[in-house]
Design a protein around this motif. Structure first.
Motif, PDB file in Angstrom:
ATOM      1  N   ILE A  62       0.844  -1.205   0.000  1.00 34.30           N
ATOM      2  CA  ILE A  62       0.000   0.000   0.000  1.00 34.30           C
ATOM      3  C   ILE A  62       0.873   1.247   0.000  1.00 34.30           C
ATOM      4  N   ASP A  63       0.594   2.161  -0.924  1.00 30.66           N
ATOM      5  CA  ASP A  63       1.260   3.468  -0.932  1.00 30.66           C
ATOM      6  C   ASP A  63       0.353   4.476  -0.235  1.00 30.66           C
ATOM      7  N   GLU A  64       0.815   4.990   0.903  1.00 33.30           N
ATOM      8  CA  GLU A  64       0.036   5.945   1.719  1.00 33.30           C
ATOM      9  C   GLU A  64       0.515   7.385   1.496  1.00 33.30           C
ATOM     10  N   ALA A  65       1.079   7.670   0.333  1.00 32.38           N
ATOM     11  CA  ALA A  65       1.693   8.978   0.093  1.00 32.38           C
ATOM     12  C   ALA A  65       0.767  10.144   0.412  1.00 32.38           C
ATOM     13  N   HIS A  66      -0.501  10.042   0.016  1.00 32.86           N
ATOM     14  CA  HIS A  66      -1.430  11.159   0.185  1.00 32.86           C
ATOM     15  C   HIS A  66      -2.265  11.044   1.458  1.00 32.86           C
ATOM     16  N   ALA A  67      -1.921  10.083   2.307  1.00 33.29           N
ATOM     17  CA  ALA A  67      -2.647   9.893   3.568  1.00 33.29           C
ATOM     18  C   ALA A  67      -1.757  10.052   4.789  1.00 33.29           C
ATOM     19  N   PHE A  68      -0.460   9.830   4.626  1.00 29.36           N
ATOM     20  CA  PHE A  68       0.458   9.865   5.760  1.00 29.36           C
ATOM     21  C   PHE A  68       0.491  11.273   6.370  1.00 29.36           C
TER      22      PHE A  68
ATOM     23  N   PHE B 100       7.483  11.781   2.924  1.00 29.13           N
ATOM     24  CA  PHE B 100       7.516  12.895   3.887  1.00 29.13           C
ATOM     25  C   PHE B 100       7.358  14.239   3.182  1.00 29.13           C
ATOM     26  N   GLY B 101       7.306  14.232   1.868  1.00 26.14           N
ATOM     27  CA  GLY B 101       7.310  15.473   1.103  1.00 26.14           C
ATOM     28  C   GLY B 101       5.944  16.077   0.864  1.00 26.14           C
ATOM     29  N   LYS B 102       4.904  15.498   1.445  1.00 19.86           N
ATOM     30  CA  LYS B 102       3.562  16.042   1.271  1.00 19.86           C
ATOM     31  C   LYS B 102       3.075  16.617   2.606  1.00 19.86           C
ATOM     32  N   ALA B 103       2.267  15.883   3.362  1.00 20.32           N
ATOM     33  CA  ALA B 103       1.700  16.443   4.596  1.00 20.32           C
ATOM     34  C   ALA B 103       2.766  16.830   5.611  1.00 20.32           C
TER      35      ALA B 103
END
Length: 370
Positions: free
Chosen positions: A191-197, A224-227
């Motif tokens: 699972i890629d949680e990129a937009h949820a982490f 770590f580069g989003k939220a």
């Protein structure tokens, strides 16, 4: 052809605005979901904690396996608090993580079954692997089961691959159903949680955590580069897979390590997760503004405005920018022809009045087109 031509724009981010040619636009295309990148007071607080006199914090100057493992252990230990019984491995970016994990853990005796809409970095990672590939229709677990019934017996291992929140549509994967299918067919789940982490679950651990399913997932990837408004990414897995990745993952072995200041900033943000709870609540308020004013079905903080034509998407984005809103058109090949759109990313740095003004402007634009 010109409607699909991309170019780089010289921009400067300033709080919830992006400055282009000296003009501020409300930034509706940022991945700064919690508004942390816009929080200069928080950044100043962090920098005051650093010792710039006796430490060189701006580079590691080698790979992690050489001499560049500074400050990684502290960050990975902090991440492992979010995922009991699992190990965390930090890499330079989400793209490098998705590019490296599947080639390292699969062989030609394995099958990867990926959701049709997984991110380009996952697709590129699959292409670099020697595993066989099947695709299932987006979020269609019935189709996934049909593929497994047909192919499962022919392969040693099967990896089911998806995202928790999809980057273009903003919808959620059916994680509960996927974990049930995984167990029934003896598969591994990635699972890629990129937009949820940072946004959902225990201390922002993600959608799987929020649904109490993280212990059933074999590989959890997040950036770590989003939220978190930082740099780098992670994969979380069991001890055996962790050791294999350290020894076989080319994007780890042959990449320069992250600078200590980035690793420390990520750890600082994670340690201060409780301070961002108001940001998460405000993000929910912004989602309700979209729902109430656009009569739209919005599942997450990412909201597509479907246009269906590249030229129209570009023209709409241009007009919105002229009115002070930075919105990006998403065109083929990023999305299939006929599904061109404007992609709205909500950030907790935006206040309610600003978003209501945007919605009003967008409605007038749609009415003029109609």
């Amino acid at each position: 052809m010109s409607s699909n031509l991309r170019c780089l724009t010289n921009s400067h981010t300033h709080g919830q605005f992006v400055r282009i040619n000296g003009i501020d636009h409300l930034n509706l295309s940022s991945n700064d979901y919690l508004g942390i990148a816009a929080d200069f007071k928080l950044q100043k607080e962090f920098l005051q904690l650093q010792n710039f006199d006796n430490e060189f914090l701006l580079s590691n100057s080698s790979s992690r396996l050489m001499t560049g493992n500074n400050d990684y252990i502290g960050l990975e230990s902090e991440l492992e608090k979010l995922y009991p019984q699992k190990r965390a491995l930090v890499l330079g970016s989400g793209f490098l993580t998705n590019l490296g994990v599947l080639p390292a853990v699969t062989t030609s005796n394995d099958l990867i079954i990926a959701d049709k809409l997984v991110h380009a970095s996952i697709i590129d990672g699959i292409k670099l692997s020697s595993a066989h590939l099947e695709r299932y229709r987006h979020n269609d677990t019935d189709h996934l089961e049909k593929i497994l019934l047909k192919h499962r017996a022919n392969f040693k291992r099967v990896f089911i691959v998806t995202e928790s929140i999809f980057s273009m549509d903003g919808d959620f994967a059916p994680l509960k159903e996927l974990t049930e299918i995984k167990e029934r067919f003896d598969c591994l789940l990635y699972i890629d949680e990129a937009h949820a982490f940072g946004l959902y679950g225990y201390r922002g651990a993600g959608v799987a955590s929020a649904q109490k399913l993280d212990d059933k997932i074999d590989f959890i990837v997040a950036t770590f580069g989003k939220a978190l408004a930082s740099q780098g990414a992670m994969v979380v897995c069991n001890e055996t897979w962790h050791k294999l990745l350290v020894n076989k993952m080319r994007t780890l072995i042959f990449s320069t390590a992250l600078p200590p200041i980035s690793l420390r900033w990520t750890k600082f943000v994670l340690e201060n997760h409780e301070r961002f709870e108001p940001n998460r609540r405000h993000l929910e308020t912004l989602k309700h503004i979209i729902k109430n004013n656009l009569s739209a079905k919005i599942e997450s903080h990412i909201f597509p405005i479907m246009v269906g034509d590249s030229t129209l998407a570009v023209n709409m984005a241009t007009e919105l920018r002229q009115k002070g809103f930075w919105v990006m058109p998403i065109r083929r090949p990023t999305v299939p022809p006929g599904t061109e759109r404007l992609r709205i990313s909500l950030s907790a740095a935006i206040d309610s009045n600003q978003l209501e003004n945007f919605v009003c402007t967008l409605n007038k634009l749609w009415n003029n087109i109609g």
